[in-house]
Design a protein around this motif. Structure first.
Motif, short mmCIF file in Angstrom:
data_model
loop_
_atom_site.label_atom_id
_atom_site.label_comp_id
_atom_site.label_asym_id
_atom_site.label_seq_id
_atom_site.Cartn_x
_atom_site.Cartn_y
_atom_site.Cartn_z
N LYS A 174 0.84 -1.20 0.00
CA LYS A 174 0.00 0.00 0.00
C LYS A 174 0.88 1.26 0.00
N THR A 178 0.92 4.09 -2.91
CA THR A 178 0.56 5.47 -2.64
C THR A 178 1.79 6.35 -2.57
N GLU A 180 3.46 6.93 0.07
CA GLU A 180 3.57 7.52 1.40
C GLU A 180 4.43 6.60 2.29
#
Length: 189
Positions: A174, A178, A180
């Protein structure tokens, strides 16, 4: 013709009567000194003072009936002595038999009591063996339960680890998708 000469024959008693000794009179026999002067002593030659006892000599009377009475009295006393001796032997054998019977009954009693105690001991040993087997079975069952619980805990721990690894991989995927950074870099900050 021949003239018969008659001779008077006197019957002498079987033992010669001795002159009675006075009370103070004793036969004196020499005794060797206790400490010889370097001569070996022979104990067989040691002599001592001996008192002489009067020997009683019974003269047999010439009368036949008196002699017969004495013989009959002697036979009667011998008969009594034989009866007494037989009775004594009988009583002794009775006592021996009674004692032997008592001893054998005591031995039988002892053997029966020993057998009872040995049977009781064997029964106790069997009971102890049963209890031991039961306790061993209980302990083995407890060991099995502990092993089962340990396996369950291991399985839970492995499952939790697998979940955490999966979570970490998902979170990493994830974060990569993303772009991040993860919110928690280390679990202890």
């Amino acid at each position: 013709m021949a003239v018969e000469d008659t001779k008077n024959v006197q019957v002498e008693p079987e033992c010669q009567p001795e002159l009675p000794l006075k009370e103070d009179e004793k036969a004196i026999v020499p005794v060797e000194p206790l400490f010889p002067e370097e001569k070996p002593t022979d104990d067989s030659k040691a002599l001592s003072i001996v008192e002489k006892k009067e020997e009683v000599c019974e003269e047999k009377p010439a009368d036949g009936s008196a002699n017969r009475d004495d013989v009959l009295a002697k036979v009667a006393t011998e008969k009594k002595e034989a009866l007494i001796k037989a009775w004594e032997e009988s009583e002794k054998s009775k006592a021996e038999n009674k004692a032997q019977q008592k001893l054998s009954s005591i031995g039988a009693w002892e053997n029966s009591k020993k057998a009872e105690l040995e049977a009781e001991l064997k029964k106790m040993e069997e009971d102890l063996e049963k209890k031991k087997a039961m306790y061993i079975e209980k302990m083995k069952n407890k060991i099995v339960l502990i092993h089962k619980k340990a396996e369950e805990k291991k399985a839970l721990t492995e499952a939790k680890r697998g979940e955490e690894l999966l979570k970490a991989e998902e979170m990493a995927a994830k974060c990569r998708a993303t772009g991040e950074a993860p919110k928690k870099l280390l679990g202890w900050f």
